[in-house]
Design a protein around this motif. Structure first.
Motif, PDB file in Angstrom:
ATOM      1  N   VAL A 230       1.122  -1.503   0.227  1.00 56.84           N
ATOM      2  CA  VAL A 230       0.164  -0.302   0.239  1.00 56.84           C
ATOM      3  C   VAL A 230       0.935   1.064   0.127  1.00 56.84           C
ATOM      4  O   VAL A 230       1.711   1.469   0.791  1.00 56.84           O
ATOM      5  CB  VAL A 230      -1.068  -0.434   1.381  1.00 56.84           C
ATOM      6  N   LEU A 231       0.800   2.485  -0.616  1.00 53.60           N
ATOM      7  CA  LEU A 231       1.216   3.376  -0.773  1.00 53.60           C
ATOM      8  C   LEU A 231       0.233   4.526  -0.699  1.00 53.60           C
ATOM      9  O   LEU A 231      -0.932   4.375  -1.131  1.00 53.60           O
ATOM     10  CB  LEU A 231       1.558   3.557  -2.429  1.00 53.60           C
ATOM     11  N   ALA A 232       0.537   5.452  -0.012  1.00 53.55           N
ATOM     12  CA  ALA A 232      -0.906   6.717   0.206  1.00 53.55           C
ATOM     13  C   ALA A 232       0.743   7.531  -0.263  1.00 53.55           C
ATOM     14  O   ALA A 232       0.899   8.126   0.698  1.00 53.55           O
ATOM     15  CB  ALA A 232      -1.043   6.895   1.724  1.00 53.55           C
ATOM     16  N   THR A 233      -0.100   8.415  -1.718  1.00 51.02           N
ATOM     17  CA  THR A 233       0.429   9.236  -2.510  1.00 51.02           C
ATOM     18  C   THR A 233      -0.417  10.708  -2.915  1.00 51.02           C
ATOM     19  O   THR A 233      -1.906  10.440  -3.074  1.00 51.02           O
ATOM     20  CB  THR A 233       0.837   8.785  -3.678  1.00 51.02           C
ATOM     21  N   GLN A 234       0.227  12.046  -3.083  1.00 52.16           N
ATOM     22  CA  GLN A 234      -1.198  12.252  -3.240  1.00 52.16           C
ATOM     23  C   GLN A 234      -0.662  12.745  -5.328  1.00 52.16           C
ATOM     24  O   GLN A 234      -2.083  13.865  -6.292  1.00 52.16           O
ATOM     25  CB  GLN A 234      -0.155  13.700  -3.343  1.00 52.16           C
ATOM     26  N   ASP A 235       0.682  12.092  -6.087  1.00 50.35           N
ATOM     27  CA  ASP A 235       0.634  11.656  -6.793  1.00 50.35           C
ATOM     28  C   ASP A 235       0.633  10.566  -7.973  1.00 50.35           C
ATOM     29  O   ASP A 235       0.417   9.775  -7.079  1.00 50.35           O
ATOM     30  CB  ASP A 235       1.511  13.129  -8.059  1.00 50.35           C
ATOM     31  N   GLN A 264      -3.263  10.747  -0.805  1.00 47.99           N
ATOM     32  CA  GLN A 264      -3.317  11.834   0.800  1.00 47.99           C
ATOM     33  C   GLN A 264      -2.343  12.817   0.094  1.00 47.99           C
ATOM     34  O   GLN A 264      -1.542  13.015  -0.708  1.00 47.99           O
ATOM     35  CB  GLN A 264      -2.378  10.892   1.699  1.00 47.99           C
ATOM     36  N   GLU A 265      -2.099  13.782   1.115  1.00 54.99           N
ATOM     37  CA  GLU A 265      -1.781  15.212   0.865  1.00 54.99           C
ATOM     38  C   GLU A 265      -0.528  15.321   1.121  1.00 54.99           C
ATOM     39  O   GLU A 265      -0.371  14.577   2.425  1.00 54.99           O
ATOM     40  CB  GLU A 265      -2.170  16.214   1.738  1.00 54.99           C
ATOM     41  N   ARG A 266       0.539  15.436   0.392  1.00 51.05           N
ATOM     42  CA  ARG A 266       1.857  15.446   1.525  1.00 51.05           C
ATOM     43  C   ARG A 266       2.300  16.190   1.353  1.00 51.05           C
ATOM     44  O   ARG A 266       2.573  17.354   0.910  1.00 51.05           O
ATOM     45  CB  ARG A 266       2.368  13.849   1.136  1.00 51.05           C
ATOM     46  N   GLN A 267       3.107  16.552   2.226  1.00 53.89           N
ATOM     47  CA  GLN A 267       4.140  17.585   2.982  1.00 53.89           C
ATOM     48  C   GLN A 267       5.136  18.057   1.917  1.00 53.89           C
ATOM     49  O   GLN A 267       6.396  18.552   1.618  1.00 53.89           O
ATOM     50  CB  GLN A 267       5.060  17.734   4.251  1.00 53.89           C
ATOM     51  N   SER A 268       5.755  16.413   1.626  1.00 54.43           N
ATOM     52  CA  SER A 268       6.974  16.205   0.464  1.00 54.43           C
ATOM     53  C   SER A 268       6.100  15.313  -0.927  1.00 54.43           C
ATOM     54  O   SER A 268       5.107  14.967  -0.931  1.00 54.43           O
ATOM     55  CB  SER A 268       8.396  15.533   0.713  1.00 54.43           C
TER      56      SER A 268
END
Length: 291
Positions: A230-235, A264-268
């Motif tokens: 599982v990955l949670a990324t914004q792009d 998921q929104e990320r700081q990076s």
């Protein structure tokens, strides 16, 4: 999980994904909708019925591992749609409200650019991409690669709920570079803080020294059971890298372990877990020095 949407293009490659989804649904008591996007701009009534007949024949034939044409005992809904695939899928997701979308990695051909795009542009709901060589086995180990200091607790809790619905255990992995050895105490504290916000106290947390997140997943899969990553990324950057043939020396894990990608929104860009993030950080540092 109550509704599973399976994408197919009626190709040989999609058969494995369909069977994987069928077994997943049967194991969890989930309703299935099988979707075929024709790619045509529009469909006549006759064309719609012809494609629908092909899709139902496909569903019955390939539900049987022997390939013999037999009526599938599991109830499967079939839908055929015209139009651009991503938009057509978005419309069906909005109307049918599936909990999960399942597709083979060929679905990434709908990315018209090599540049990462917002994840929601490609997937309107949580999606699992199934590699060509994946063989279904009961999902017992769900492995979530994340950053303990940049993790939305609600997304983490959602992953735990998915795992519980499958009867699986969850492991949260944080990969850190050698330069961050001095920060291990802080990383451990972040893990404990995240764990305290979860209702599932059985979640395991592991810190692993590895500069690159995807290489870390490869090494982890060689030594541990992983039925679903599982990955949670914004792009879509890590998603594209996961299935990129030329990215790693070893192709073992990404050809057999399905990937669930959540938004998921990320700081990076992707939680500083890969070479892309490192190069991004180096570019920002050089820019700051130049200014």
């Amino acid at each position: 999980m109550k509704k599973l949407l399976i994408l197919t293009d009626l190709s040989d490659q999609s058969i494995n994904t369909y069977r994987y989804g069928l077994q997943l649904a049967q194991a969890s008591g989930t309703q299935i909708m099988l979707l075929f996007c024709t790619g045509e701009t529009s469909l006549t009534t006759t064309g719609q019925l012809t494609y629908l007949q092909r899709l139902r024949s496909y569903a019955d034939r390939f539900a049987n591992p022997s390939g013999r044409h037999m009526k599938c005992e599991y109830q499967i809904g079939c839908t055929v749609t015209a139009g651009e695939p991503v938009k057509a899928i978005g419309n069906l997701v909005e109307n049918w409200q599936p909990d999960l979308l399942l597709a083979d990695d060929g679905y990434l051909k709908n990315l018209t650019s090599q540049t990462p795009v917002p994840l929601q542009t490609l997937f309107p709901c949580p999606a699992i991409l199934v590699p060509a060589d994946a063989v279904y086995k009961k999902i017992k180990q769900v492995v979530f690669a994340t950053d303990f200091g940049d993790q939305d607790p609600e997304v983490a809790e959602g992953i735990c709920k998915v795992a519980r619905s499958l009867g699986a255990q969850v492991t949260f992995l944080h990969f850190y570079p050698k330069a961050d050895r001095t920060k291990l105490a802080t990383l451990t504290q972040q893990a404990e803080a995240l764990k305290a916000q979860l209702t599932d106290v059985k979640v395991r947390f592991r810190l692993i020294e590895e500069d690159d997140l995807l290489e870390g997943l490869n090494e982890y899969a060689e030594n541990n059971r992983a039925d679903l990553f599982v990955l949670a990324t914004q792009d879509t950057h890590l998603l594209q890298q996961y299935f990129q043939v030329t990215y790693r020396k070893t192709q073992a894990f990404n050809t057999r372990v399905p990937l669930l990608n959540l938004y998921q929104e990320r700081q990076s860009p992707c939680s500083a877990g890969c070479s892309f993030c490192h190069s991004h950080e180096e570019h920002e540092q050089k820019t700051a020095v130049a200014v």
